[in-house]
Design an enzyme around this catalytic site. Structure first.
Site, short mmCIF file in Angstrom:
data_model
loop_
_atom_site.label_atom_id
_atom_site.label_comp_id
_atom_site.label_asym_id
_atom_site.label_seq_id
_atom_site.Cartn_x
_atom_site.Cartn_y
_atom_site.Cartn_z
N GLU A 134 88.61 -34.55 61.71
CA GLU A 134 87.58 -33.49 60.90
C GLU A 134 88.13 -33.32 59.51
OE1 GLU A 134 87.15 -29.66 62.49
OE2 GLU A 134 85.71 -29.18 61.10
N ASP B 173 105.13 -37.01 57.20
CA ASP B 173 106.13 -36.27 56.93
C ASP B 173 107.06 -35.63 57.95
OD1 ASP B 173 107.16 -34.46 54.47
OD2 ASP B 173 106.77 -32.95 56.16
N PRO C 68 97.94 -26.87 53.98
CA PRO C 68 96.70 -26.59 53.14
C PRO C 68 95.75 -25.90 53.73
CG PRO C 68 96.88 -28.99 54.18
CD PRO C 68 98.32 -28.15 54.54
N GLY D 129 98.91 -30.43 59.38
CA GLY D 129 99.46 -30.63 60.64
C GLY D 129 98.13 -30.75 61.65
N TRP E 163 105.84 -30.52 61.52
CA TRP E 163 106.58 -29.37 61.62
C TRP E 163 105.82 -28.37 62.96
CZ3 TRP E 163 104.56 -24.49 59.33
CH2 TRP E 163 105.66 -23.27 59.42
N ARG F 54 97.94 -22.23 67.37
CA ARG F 54 99.35 -21.92 67.01
C ARG F 54 99.67 -20.53 67.18
NH1 ARG F 54 101.70 -24.38 61.40
NH2 ARG F 54 101.07 -26.25 62.61
N TYR G 94 113.26 -30.17 61.77
CA TYR G 94 111.93 -29.94 62.62
C TYR G 94 112.59 -30.37 64.06
CZ TYR G 94 109.16 -30.05 58.48
OH TYR G 94 108.57 -29.72 57.13
P1 NDP Z 1 98.19 -27.07 58.26
O1 NDP Z 1 97.62 -25.65 57.30
O2 NDP Z 1 97.18 -28.13 58.14
O3 NDP Z 1 98.12 -26.42 59.64
C1 NDP Z 1 98.20 -27.21 60.84
C2 NDP Z 1 97.73 -26.71 62.26
O4 NDP Z 1 96.34 -26.02 61.84
C3 NDP Z 1 97.52 -27.73 63.14
O5 NDP Z 1 98.49 -28.09 63.77
C4 NDP Z 1 96.37 -27.00 64.07
O6 NDP Z 1 97.21 -26.12 64.70
C5 NDP Z 1 95.59 -26.21 63.01
N1 NDP Z 1 94.39 -27.31 62.48
C6 NDP Z 1 94.46 -28.28 61.86
N2 NDP Z 1 93.21 -28.80 61.56
C7 NDP Z 1 92.44 -28.14 62.22
C8 NDP Z 1 90.91 -28.14 62.59
N3 NDP Z 1 90.16 -28.89 61.88
N4 NDP Z 1 90.31 -27.19 63.42
C9 NDP Z 1 91.35 -26.24 64.19
N5 NDP Z 1 92.58 -26.19 63.92
C10 NDP Z 1 93.04 -26.99 62.76
O7 NDP Z 1 99.53 -27.36 57.97
P2 NDP Z 1 101.02 -27.02 58.64
O8 NDP Z 1 101.46 -25.72 58.54
O9 NDP Z 1 101.11 -27.56 59.87
O10 NDP Z 1 102.04 -27.83 57.81
C11 NDP Z 1 101.70 -29.17 57.66
C12 NDP Z 1 103.02 -30.16 57.41
O11 NDP Z 1 103.58 -29.70 56.28
C13 NDP Z 1 103.89 -29.82 58.35
O12 NDP Z 1 103.81 -30.65 59.51
C14 NDP Z 1 105.42 -30.07 57.68
O13 NDP Z 1 105.41 -31.61 57.45
C15 NDP Z 1 105.11 -29.75 56.43
N6 NDP Z 1 105.57 -28.42 55.91
C16 NDP Z 1 106.67 -28.47 55.01
C17 NDP Z 1 107.36 -27.06 54.71
C18 NDP Z 1 108.22 -27.43 53.65
O14 NDP Z 1 109.12 -26.38 53.45
N7 NDP Z 1 108.48 -28.31 53.02
C19 NDP Z 1 107.08 -25.95 55.47
C20 NDP Z 1 105.97 -26.20 56.18
C21 NDP Z 1 104.98 -27.28 56.61
P3 NDP Z 1 96.67 -25.51 66.41
O15 NDP Z 1 95.71 -26.61 66.82
O16 NDP Z 1 98.00 -25.70 67.27
O17 NDP Z 1 96.03 -24.25 66.09
#
Ligand code: NDP
Length: 314
Positions: A292, A49, A207, A283, A21, A227, A54
């Site tokens: 990490e 997933d 998470p 994500g 996503w 993001r 998406y």
């Molecule tokens: P997260 O809470 O894991 O956030 C992911 C984002 O956080 C990354 O894309 C990145 O963004 C940043 N990030 C992750 N790890 C790190 C790190 N170690 N250090 C720094 N930044 C980090 O999850 P999402 O909100 O992306 O959701 C995960 C998945 O859940 C989605 O891809 C989807 O498959 C599912 N989902 C399902 C929904 C539903 O309605 N069923 C709704 C939402 C999500 P960046 O680098 O751009 O800052």
């Protein structure tokens, strides 16, 4: 990597899973997306997933293309339907027509014969649950779906689904996909107890609260490559970037430091302490984030640390 059963099913999924996503097919270049997905696979993540909605199928396309170089048996891939895919009256929801058409469209885009898990992306008050579960059951019999799931269904809706499945001898749902993180805990009161009763596992999304629990955001300071800085996707995260949340994040960072680990590792380990959680669905916009985040599987949260975290979150 460590693996858990998806609810009461026999399917084993990695404790950390990877979703598509807002990232793949959207904000992350295709080649970086492929590298990130490959890194996840190399680290033992077997659970990936997606959803039809998406980027109107682009997330599915990029994810499935990257996984195609591996044996199909070695990974578990999911998709979903519910949210609008067009402007017509039958272009959304969980009707027999929409579910059938969307599953076939997803399989075609992903060049797959079957998906391992198919989720009802939300509850559809305009379609009887028996219609939806019946069509999913039919698609299971046809070998196009292996397991049924729901996303963000309430405890009452989950109980309804189980009751309907048992009444008509349809396949029961084995998984729910809700949001769950240190700042978003509504599932603890009812959804988890009901799910435990019926053998339904949680695969929890966001998470890390979309990256806020990585600890990289500070008041009035947003990293350029994050993001929150990306105007095409930041509407989902900016509302959470407030002083209260950020000050808790700073305190949580201290605990992570005390444990000689990082905040994302701590935040994911905190989720995995829940035995009803089958997987924490992250994500990642680059391979280093996956590297990490998987460290969480080896971090144990003691009762003492748990209490300290509760005090901060209270
Ligand atoms: P997260 O809470 O894991 O956030 C992911 C984002 O956080 C990354 O894309 C990145 O963004 C940043 N990030 C992750 N790890 C790190 C790190 N170690 N250090 C720094 N930044 C980090 O999850 P999402 O909100 O992306 O959701 C995960 C998945 O859940 C989605 O891809 C989807 O498959 C599912 N989902 C399902 C929904 C539903 O309605 N069923 C709704 C939402 C999500 P960046 O680098 O751009 O800052």
């Amino acid at each position: 990597m460590k693996y858990r059963r998806l609810g009461r099913s026999g399917l084993k999924v990695s404790e950390i899973s990877l979703g598509s996503w807002l990232t793949y097919g959207k904000s992350v270049e295709d080649n970086v997306a492929a590298k990130t997905i490959h890194k996840a696979y190399e680290l033992g993540i077997n659970f990936f997933d997606s959803a039809n909605v998406y980027e109107r199928g682009e997330g599915e396309r990029v994810l499935s293309a990257a996984l195609r170089e591996y044996e199909r048996e070695s990974y578990v891939i999911t998709t979903k339907a519910f949210w609008p895919m067009g402007d017509g009256p039958n272009d959304h929801g969980l009707s027999r027509k929409h579910v059938t058409e969307q599953l076939h469209a997803s399989l075609k885009r992903m060049k797959l014969d079957y998906v391992d898990v198919f989720y009802c992306h939300r509850y559809d008050p305009e379609t009887p649950v028996d219609e939806t579960l019946r069509v999913i059951d039919d698609l299971i019999r046809q070998g196009k779906i292996l397991y049924a799931g729901v996303s963000e269904w309430s405890a009452a809706q989950i109980e309804e689904a189980v009751g309907v499945a048992d009444k008509y001898l349809l396949d029961r749902i084995v998984v729910n996909q809700p949001q769950y993180n240190m700042f978003h805990r509504y599932i603890e009161s009812e959804v988890i107890p009901v799910s435990e009763k019926y053998g339904i596992g949680q695969v929890v999304f966001s998470p890390l609260a979309q990256g806020i629990l990585s600890g990289k955001y500070h008041a009035n300071q947003v990293p350029e490559d994050s993001r929150a800085a990306n105007q095409s996707i930041n509407r989902f995260i900016t509302g959470m970037l407030n002083e209260e949340v950020l000050s808790k994040v700073e305190k949580l960072k201290e605990i992570a430091k005390e444990l000689d680990t990082t905040l994302p590792t701590l935040a994911l380990a905190w989720i995995l302490r829940q035995s009803n959680v089958s997987s924490a669905l992250i994500g990642a916009s680059r391979p280093s984030q996956v590297e990490e985040n998987v460290k969480a599987i080896d971090l144990h949260i003691s009762a003492d640390i748990h209490e300290k975290i509760e005090t901060i979150l209270a």
